[in-house]
Design an enzyme around this catalytic site. Sequence first.
Site, PDB file in Angstrom:
ATOM      1  N   TYR A 275      -6.624   4.271  -1.247  1.00 46.42           N
ATOM      2  CA  TYR A 275      -5.353   4.528  -1.936  1.00 46.42           C
ATOM      3  C   TYR A 275      -4.989   6.003  -1.797  1.00 46.42           C
ATOM      4  O   TYR A 275      -5.475   6.856  -2.532  1.00 46.42           O
ATOM      5  CB  TYR A 275      -5.427   4.120  -3.412  1.00 46.42           C
TER       6      TYR A 275
ATOM      7  N   PHE B 128      -1.979  -7.774  -7.532  1.00 48.62           N
ATOM      8  CA  PHE B 128      -0.549  -8.104  -7.680  1.00 48.62           C
ATOM      9  C   PHE B 128      -0.330  -8.992  -8.911  1.00 48.62           C
ATOM     10  O   PHE B 128       0.368 -10.005  -8.827  1.00 48.62           O
ATOM     11  CB  PHE B 128       0.004  -8.817  -6.430  1.00 48.62           C
ATOM     12  N   PRO B 129      -0.907  -8.640 -10.080  1.00 49.86           N
ATOM     13  CA  PRO B 129      -0.747  -9.518 -11.259  1.00 49.86           C
ATOM     14  C   PRO B 129       0.704  -9.641 -11.689  1.00 49.86           C
ATOM     15  O   PRO B 129       1.084 -10.622 -12.324  1.00 49.86           O
ATOM     16  CB  PRO B 129      -1.576  -8.813 -12.335  1.00 49.86           C
ATOM     17  N   LEU B 130       1.534  -8.630 -11.309  1.00 46.89           N
ATOM     18  CA  LEU B 130       2.966  -8.686 -11.640  1.00 46.89           C
ATOM     19  C   LEU B 130       3.791  -9.008 -10.392  1.00 46.89           C
ATOM     20  O   LEU B 130       4.998  -8.774 -10.368  1.00 46.89           O
ATOM     21  CB  LEU B 130       3.426  -7.341 -12.226  1.00 46.89           C
TER      22      LEU B 130
ATOM     23  N   GLY C 178       5.731  -6.186  -9.320  1.00 46.43           N
ATOM     24  CA  GLY C 178       6.864  -5.827 -10.174  1.00 46.43           C
ATOM     25  C   GLY C 178       7.922  -6.914 -10.261  1.00 46.43           C
ATOM     26  O   GLY C 178       8.755  -6.903 -11.161  1.00 46.43           O
TER      27      GLY C 178
HETATM   28  N1  LIG Z   1      -7.966  -5.884  -3.410  1.00 43.10           N
HETATM   29  C1  LIG Z   1      -6.829  -5.693  -2.806  1.00 43.10           C
HETATM   30  O1  LIG Z   1      -6.678  -5.960  -1.612  1.00 43.10           O
HETATM   31  C2  LIG Z   1      -5.671  -5.135  -3.585  1.00 43.10           C
HETATM   32  C3  LIG Z   1      -4.382  -5.173  -3.031  1.00 43.10           C
HETATM   33  C4  LIG Z   1      -3.342  -4.668  -3.797  1.00 43.10           C
HETATM   34  C5  LIG Z   1      -3.588  -4.158  -5.063  1.00 43.10           C
HETATM   35  N2  LIG Z   1      -4.864  -4.107  -5.550  1.00 43.10           N
HETATM   36  C6  LIG Z   1      -5.150  -3.594  -6.917  1.00 43.10           C
HETATM   37  O2  LIG Z   1      -4.376  -4.333  -7.822  1.00 43.10           O
HETATM   38  C7  LIG Z   1      -3.635  -3.440  -8.656  1.00 43.10           C
HETATM   39  C8  LIG Z   1      -2.349  -4.097  -9.058  1.00 43.10           C
HETATM   40  O3  LIG Z   1      -1.537  -4.335  -7.927  1.00 43.10           O
HETATM   41  P1  LIG Z   1      -0.169  -3.536  -7.698  1.00 43.10           P
HETATM   42  O4  LIG Z   1      -0.181  -2.273  -8.490  1.00 43.10           O
HETATM   43  O5  LIG Z   1       0.039  -3.411  -6.251  1.00 43.10           O
HETATM   44  O6  LIG Z   1       0.913  -4.585  -8.165  1.00 43.10           O
HETATM   45  P2  LIG Z   1       1.364  -5.125  -9.612  1.00 43.10           P
HETATM   46  O7  LIG Z   1       0.469  -4.650 -10.681  1.00 43.10           O
HETATM   47  O8  LIG Z   1       1.620  -6.577  -9.454  1.00 43.10           O
HETATM   48  O9  LIG Z   1       2.786  -4.443  -9.755  1.00 43.10           O
HETATM   49  C9  LIG Z   1       2.962  -3.061  -9.689  1.00 43.10           C
HETATM   50  C10 LIG Z   1       4.462  -2.810  -9.616  1.00 43.10           C
HETATM   51  O10 LIG Z   1       5.080  -3.231 -10.815  1.00 43.10           O
HETATM   52  C11 LIG Z   1       5.713  -2.144 -11.456  1.00 43.10           C
HETATM   53  N3  LIG Z   1       5.409  -2.266 -12.896  1.00 43.10           N
HETATM   54  C12 LIG Z   1       4.189  -2.198 -13.482  1.00 43.10           C
HETATM   55  N4  LIG Z   1       4.305  -2.374 -14.810  1.00 43.10           N
HETATM   56  C13 LIG Z   1       5.626  -2.574 -15.059  1.00 43.10           C
HETATM   57  C14 LIG Z   1       6.370  -2.811 -16.241  1.00 43.10           C
HETATM   58  N5  LIG Z   1       5.777  -2.888 -17.423  1.00 43.10           N
HETATM   59  N6  LIG Z   1       7.715  -2.941 -16.130  1.00 43.10           N
HETATM   60  C15 LIG Z   1       8.336  -2.873 -14.928  1.00 43.10           C
HETATM   61  N7  LIG Z   1       7.679  -2.656 -13.763  1.00 43.10           N
HETATM   62  C16 LIG Z   1       6.332  -2.502 -13.831  1.00 43.10           C
HETATM   63  C17 LIG Z   1       5.141  -0.881 -10.856  1.00 43.10           C
HETATM   64  O11 LIG Z   1       6.088   0.155 -10.815  1.00 43.10           O
HETATM   65  P3  LIG Z   1       5.952   1.455 -11.789  1.00 43.10           P
HETATM   66  O12 LIG Z   1       4.926   2.351 -11.189  1.00 43.10           O
HETATM   67  O13 LIG Z   1       7.345   2.017 -11.761  1.00 43.10           O
HETATM   68  O14 LIG Z   1       5.574   0.946 -13.147  1.00 43.10           O
HETATM   69  C18 LIG Z   1       4.814  -1.350  -9.432  1.00 43.10           C
HETATM   70  O15 LIG Z   1       5.959  -1.269  -8.613  1.00 43.10           O
HETATM   71  C19 LIG Z   1      -3.468  -2.192  -7.795  1.00 43.10           C
HETATM   72  O16 LIG Z   1      -3.131  -1.060  -8.590  1.00 43.10           O
HETATM   73  C20 LIG Z   1      -4.802  -2.114  -7.128  1.00 43.10           C
HETATM   74  O17 LIG Z   1      -5.751  -1.505  -8.004  1.00 43.10           O
HETATM   75  C21 LIG Z   1      -5.886  -4.602  -4.831  1.00 43.10           C
END
Ligand SMILES: NC(=O)c1ccc[n+]([C@@H]2O[C@H](COP(=O)([O-])OP(=O)(O)OC[C@H]3O[C@@H](n4cnc5c(N)ncnc54)[C@H](OP(=O)(O)O)[C@@H]3O)[C@@H](O)[C@H]2O)c1
Length: 283
Positions: A60, A206-208, A211
């Site tokens: 990252y 990608f729990p959200l 976004g």
């Molecule tokens: N193992 C793997 O291959 C892999 C791949 C991808 C991700 N991951 C891990 O999974 C974690 C989660 O995935 P992710 O961060 O990519 O996706 P996510 O949690 O599904 O979504 C993040 C997105 O949602 C927005 N967001 C978060 N909280 C919000 C809220 N309360 N209201 C409105 N928008 C919101 C964020 O923007 P803002 O910053 O503006 O809030 C960002 O654009 C990552 O941080 C990483 O640690 C692992």
Amino acid sequence: MTKKVFEFDDDLVVNRLGYGTMQLPGKGVWGPNSDPKNAVAVVDAVLNSDVNFIDTADAYGPWFANLYLKQALQNYQGAHKMIATKVGFTRQGPNQWTVLGNPAYLRQQVELNLFSLGLEQLDLVQLHRIDPDYPLADQLGVLADLQHEGKIKHIGLSQVSVAQLEAARQIVPIVSVQNRYNLIDRSDEDVLAYAQENHLAFIPWFPLATGELAEAGGVLANIAAIHHATPAQISLAWLLQRADVILPIPGTANAAHFFSNAAAANITLSEAEMTALTDLSDE
Ligand SMILES: NC(=O)c1ccc[n+]([C@@H]2O[C@H](COP(=O)([O-])OP(=O)(O)OC[C@H]3O[C@@H](n4cnc5c(N)ncnc54)[C@H](OP(=O)(O)O)[C@@H]3O)[C@@H](O)[C@H]2O)c1
């Protein structure tokens, strides 16, 4: 009754709603954040909350997420937070990710994770991807060696099938699996079921839906209105109630979003609401 915590071992019991650092680096998960002070302030907020499971990776930035986390950890005086990192990707530019499972590289990355996080032991190291160009036994073997050396406490996998999980568990004890999974992407239900049967942490990335679920209307928005909550919070509450082994790690570089996401742990959905949400699956 939904369990609020997940027990990795007797000493490592975490609240099931965690935090992921992937939004902290610059665009395309590349380079520094345009506001590094804010990135560290978001991690400060995480460390000073009930959240005690933080997911990161050397890839990252690369490194920037770990370095923001290190800076915040150095100022933090409270109880232990579980840090889960990952190794096995190389980076070439924004949104470019190339798998590399050469055991020598994996060893180097574990050492560099220790250094970049300022830690003496990594609570959980997840193999970010299995590299088909190297024997699985060699990729996990080097992590097992590092575990025996005391540099790693637990080993996990990311984005794997049930067959790969089973093969890995023949080689080394595995405590967790991190696969893409959320309200609208349930392609890995079989892996979740396997995790439940074997008490492995299932860490949905990608729990959200990056976004998308925060913006959702329809059933999700209607249920959110009933709970005076946001669609993002209801998506996280659904994950927490879906199975006791699920540890969502929503990512954000926005402190207000972090606090809002963390509050999802206090929402209880009715059985009818769970069913209505579960029926939203695209499967
Ligand atoms: N193992 C793997 O291959 C892999 C791949 C991808 C991700 N991951 C891990 O999974 C974690 C989660 O995935 P992710 O961060 O990519 O996706 P996510 O949690 O599904 O979504 C993040 C997105 O949602 C927005 N967001 C978060 N909280 C919000 C809220 N309360 N209201 C409105 N928008 C919101 C964020 O923007 P803002 O910053 O503006 O809030 C960002 O654009 C990552 O941080 C990483 O640690 C692992």
